[in-house]
Design a protein around this motif. Structure first.
Motif, PDB file in Angstrom:
ATOM      1  N   LEU A  50       0.852  -1.176   0.000  1.00 36.40           N
ATOM      2  CA  LEU A  50       0.000   0.000   0.000  1.00 36.40           C
ATOM      3  C   LEU A  50       0.893   1.232   0.000  1.00 36.40           C
ATOM      4  CD1 LEU A  50      -2.725   1.541   0.413  1.00 36.40           C
ATOM      5  CD2 LEU A  50      -2.366   1.213   2.880  1.00 36.40           C
ATOM      6  N   ILE A  51       0.838   2.004  -1.072  1.00 32.05           N
ATOM      7  CA  ILE A  51       1.655   3.220  -1.181  1.00 32.05           C
ATOM      8  C   ILE A  51       0.839   4.392  -0.656  1.00 32.05           C
ATOM      9  CG2 ILE A  51       2.894   4.759  -2.745  1.00 32.05           C
ATOM     10  CD1 ILE A  51       3.294   2.343  -4.598  1.00 32.05           C
ATOM     11  N   LEU A  52       1.355   5.069   0.361  1.00 30.73           N
ATOM     12  CA  LEU A  52       0.648   6.173   1.016  1.00 30.73           C
ATOM     13  C   LEU A  52       1.208   7.539   0.647  1.00 30.73           C
ATOM     14  CD1 LEU A  52       0.275   4.520   4.534  1.00 30.73           C
ATOM     15  CD2 LEU A  52      -1.539   4.892   2.847  1.00 30.73           C
ATOM     16  N   ALA A  53       2.397   7.582   0.105  1.00 31.66           N
ATOM     17  CA  ALA A  53       2.981   8.838  -0.363  1.00 31.66           C
ATOM     18  C   ALA A  53       4.005   8.492  -1.434  1.00 31.66           C
ATOM     19  CB  ALA A  53       3.635   9.614   0.787  1.00 31.66           C
ATOM     20  N   PRO A  54       4.015   9.265  -2.546  1.00 31.73           N
ATOM     21  CA  PRO A  54       3.137  10.414  -2.786  1.00 31.73           C
ATOM     22  C   PRO A  54       1.696   9.987  -3.083  1.00 31.73           C
ATOM     23  CG  PRO A  54       4.460   9.972  -4.728  1.00 31.73           C
ATOM     24  CD  PRO A  54       4.965   9.046  -3.659  1.00 31.73           C
ATOM     25  N   LEU A  55       0.769  10.921  -2.896  1.00 28.80           N
ATOM     26  CA  LEU A  55      -0.643  10.678  -3.179  1.00 28.80           C
ATOM     27  C   LEU A  55      -0.880  10.667  -4.688  1.00 28.80           C
ATOM     28  CD1 LEU A  55      -2.225  12.955  -0.420  1.00 28.80           C
ATOM     29  CD2 LEU A  55      -1.891  10.467  -0.362  1.00 28.80           C
ATOM     30  N   PRO A  56      -1.964  10.027  -5.170  1.00 34.84           N
ATOM     31  CA  PRO A  56      -3.002   9.357  -4.392  1.00 34.84           C
ATOM     32  C   PRO A  56      -2.535   8.005  -3.864  1.00 34.84           C
ATOM     33  CG  PRO A  56      -3.444   9.080  -6.727  1.00 34.84           C
ATOM     34  CD  PRO A  56      -2.256   9.995  -6.637  1.00 34.84           C
ATOM     35  N   ALA A  57      -3.111   7.600  -2.731  1.00 33.72           N
ATOM     36  CA  ALA A  57      -2.793   6.294  -2.164  1.00 33.72           C
ATOM     37  C   ALA A  57      -3.254   5.196  -3.112  1.00 33.72           C
ATOM     38  CB  ALA A  57      -3.471   6.147  -0.807  1.00 33.72           C
ATOM     39  N   LYS A  58      -2.487   4.097  -3.155  1.00 28.38           N
ATOM     40  CA  LYS A  58      -2.829   3.002  -4.072  1.00 28.38           C
ATOM     41  C   LYS A  58      -2.140   1.726  -3.634  1.00 28.38           C
ATOM     42  CE  LYS A  58       0.685   4.815  -7.241  1.00 28.38           C
ATOM     43  NZ  LYS A  58       0.720   6.146  -6.597  1.00 28.38           N
ATOM     44  N   VAL A  59      -2.681   0.593  -4.062  1.00 27.38           N
ATOM     45  CA  VAL A  59      -2.029  -0.700  -3.882  1.00 27.38           C
ATOM     46  C   VAL A  59      -1.276  -1.019  -5.161  1.00 27.38           C
ATOM     47  CG1 VAL A  59      -2.365  -3.169  -3.488  1.00 27.38           C
ATOM     48  CG2 VAL A  59      -3.774  -1.502  -2.254  1.00 27.38           C
ATOM     49  N   HIS A  60      -0.014  -1.393  -5.017  1.00 22.19           N
ATOM     50  CA  HIS A  60       0.830  -1.603  -6.193  1.00 22.19           C
ATOM     51  C   HIS A  60       1.816  -2.731  -5.917  1.00 22.19           C
ATOM     52  CE1 HIS A  60       2.294  -0.072 -10.070  1.00 22.19           C
ATOM     53  NE2 HIS A  60       3.518  -0.325  -9.638  1.00 22.19           N
ATOM     54  N   SER A  61       2.219  -3.431  -6.965  1.00 21.14           N
ATOM     55  CA  SER A  61       3.247  -4.452  -6.870  1.00 21.14           C
ATOM     56  C   SER A  61       4.599  -3.821  -7.177  1.00 21.14           C
ATOM     57  CB  SER A  61       2.961  -5.584  -7.860  1.00 21.14           C
ATOM     58  OG  SER A  61       4.012  -6.529  -7.862  1.00 21.14           O
ATOM     59  N   VAL A  62       5.572  -4.026  -6.291  1.00 24.87           N
ATOM     60  CA  VAL A  62       6.894  -3.440  -6.487  1.00 24.87           C
ATOM     61  C   VAL A  62       7.935  -4.554  -6.602  1.00 24.87           C
ATOM     62  CG1 VAL A  62       6.283  -1.328  -5.254  1.00 24.87           C
ATOM     63  CG2 VAL A  62       7.354  -3.211  -4.005  1.00 24.87           C
ATOM     64  N   LEU A  63       8.985  -4.268  -7.346  1.00 18.23           N
ATOM     65  CA  LEU A  63      10.069  -5.223  -7.550  1.00 18.23           C
ATOM     66  C   LEU A  63      11.205  -4.919  -6.584  1.00 18.23           C
ATOM     67  CD1 LEU A  63      11.418  -7.529  -9.159  1.00 18.23           C
ATOM     68  CD2 LEU A  63      12.280  -5.767 -10.733  1.00 18.23           C
ATOM     69  N   ILE A  64      11.667  -5.975  -5.881  1.00 22.73           N
ATOM     70  CA  ILE A  64      12.823  -5.866  -4.994  1.00 22.73           C
ATOM     71  C   ILE A  64      13.826  -6.938  -5.408  1.00 22.73           C
ATOM     72  CG2 ILE A  64      13.656  -6.045  -2.612  1.00 22.73           C
ATOM     73  CD1 ILE A  64      10.936  -5.075  -1.676  1.00 22.73           C
ATOM     74  N   GLU A  65      15.071  -6.538  -5.545  1.00 24.78           N
ATOM     75  CA  GLU A  65      16.134  -7.476  -5.887  1.00 24.78           C
ATOM     76  C   GLU A  65      17.200  -7.440  -4.810  1.00 24.78           C
ATOM     77  OE1 GLU A  65      17.542  -6.337  -9.717  1.00 24.78           O
ATOM     78  OE2 GLU A  65      15.844  -7.226 -10.793  1.00 24.78           O
ATOM     79  N   LYS A  66      17.313  -8.517  -4.048  1.00 23.32           N
ATOM     80  CA  LYS A  66      18.304  -8.645  -2.981  1.00 23.32           C
ATOM     81  C   LYS A  66      18.326  -7.411  -2.095  1.00 23.32           C
ATOM     82  CE  LYS A  66      21.209 -11.965  -5.422  1.00 23.32           C
ATOM     83  NZ  LYS A  66      22.551 -12.289  -5.962  1.00 23.32           N
ATOM     84  N   ASN A  67      17.171  -7.104  -1.548  1.00 22.34           N
ATOM     85  CA  ASN A  67      16.974  -6.013  -0.593  1.00 22.34           C
ATOM     86  C   ASN A  67      17.088  -4.621  -1.208  1.00 22.34           C
ATOM     87  OD1 ASN A  67      16.634  -7.911   1.457  1.00 22.34           O
ATOM     88  ND2 ASN A  67      18.779  -7.816   2.096  1.00 22.34           N
TER      89      ASN A  67
END
Length: 324
Positions: A151-168
């Protein structure tokens, strides 16, 4: 209370402050009260959002760090009860005047960091388990890698999004200042709990968006976060067990087979007009404070085999909703 369906009762909305209002909710099954809770609706344009992190829990509340295989899980972090106590805040060197501005506070990440596949993003920084930390039920260190819902709260607007993480390392194409990780339970107004991967405890530590319980059968307390079509943030906390009052707060003692399932949380959020939502922490992580309406907390059953102590659970991160 109004009845949303045969199992759910909800009170009319009440104003807490400018941009903040709440519902009182009850979940009944077979004429038995299984869970009580509060849904807080927040106009994120009219408040400030902040995440308070406690690194003693994030860094140490694991079964092992590196090759250390301690069987103890001391209660690091800070419970909400302690967080709103001026004396405890002073001991932590937290700003005492901030209490006057806090409208809502609650638990955040679905794992409270101890399972190792949860994180928050605070002031643009990815906050996760330390290098070498072995999550509960695990046998080796596994860095954060893959796609994670949040759940991304900033920057607005708030939204649910899939994010990519590679080795932290966060590789998202988005600029993210403030976010809470958790598997998505509602997408485009539809229940998506069936899509959440489940890894039982005997199969090792959770990775990615995995959870280690049944979203349809396991009943407990939960906090989940939703977003409405009007871009309001919903914080829904439901508490299982018998309610008792003590020292100015309400606590719920966990009982077997009583509470709410994650699937029921998703359905309830849909009835509350959420179009997107994620799962937050459950069981003893479930803690919620609303200014003028008190502090409610879940009191988990101690698990001596894991070294868990009796009492309120410390949190690794607390979401704050503050007046401007």
């Amino acid at each position: 209370m109004d009845r949303l369906n045969s199992n759910i009762l909800i009170e009319q909305i009440e104003s807490v402050a400018a941009g903040v209002s709440c519902h009182m909710i009850e979940l009944w099954r077979d004429d038995t009260l299984h869970a009580q809770g509060r849904a807080v609706f927040i106009d994120v344009q009219k408040v400030q959002l902040k995440i308070e992190c406690f690194f003693d829990l994030i860094e140490h509340n694991f079964l092992g760090v590196g090759q250390l295989r301690s069987q103890q899980l001391p209660n690091f972090g800070m419970s909400l009860f302690d967080y709103i106590d001026p004396i405890k805040r002073q001991a932590r060197q937290l700003d005492g005047e901030e209490l006057e501005h806090i409208l809502v506070a609650c638990n955040t990440v679905h794992t409270n960091f101890v399972r190792g596949n949860g994180f928050v993003i605070n002031e643009g920084k990815l906050i996760h388990k330390p290098e070498g930390a072995i999550g509960i039920d695990g046998k080796e260190y596994i860095p954060l890698s893959g796609r994670f819902d949040c759940l991304i709260l900033a920057p607005l607007p708030a939204k649910v999004h899939s994010v990519l993480i590679e080795k932290n390392r966060l590789r998202s194409e988005l600029t993210i200042e403030l976010a809470i990780s958790g598997p998505q339970i509602i997408q485009h107004g539809c229940n998506t709990v069936r899509c959440i991967p489940v890894r039982t405890r005997d199969r090792g530590q959770t990775i990615g968006n995995e959870i280690n319980y049944s979203p349809y059968c396991d009943r407990t307390s939960f906090t989940c976060f939703g977003i409405t079509d009007q871009n309001e943030l919903i914080i829904l906390s439901m508490f299982a067990g018998n309610a008792q009052e003590q020292s100015g707060y309400r606590y719920y003692v966990s009982q077997p087979n009583v509470g709410i399932t994650l699937n029921e949380m998703a359905e309830l959020l849909i009835q509350l007009r959420a179009k997107e939502a994620i799962a937050g922490g459950g069981s003893g992580d479930t803690q919620q404070y609303i200014k003028g309406k008190g502090l409610w907390v879940s009191m988990p059953r101690p698990q001596p085999q894991r070294g868990q102590v009796a009492g309120l659970r410390g949190l690794g991160a607390i979401l704050l909703v503050k007046s401007r």
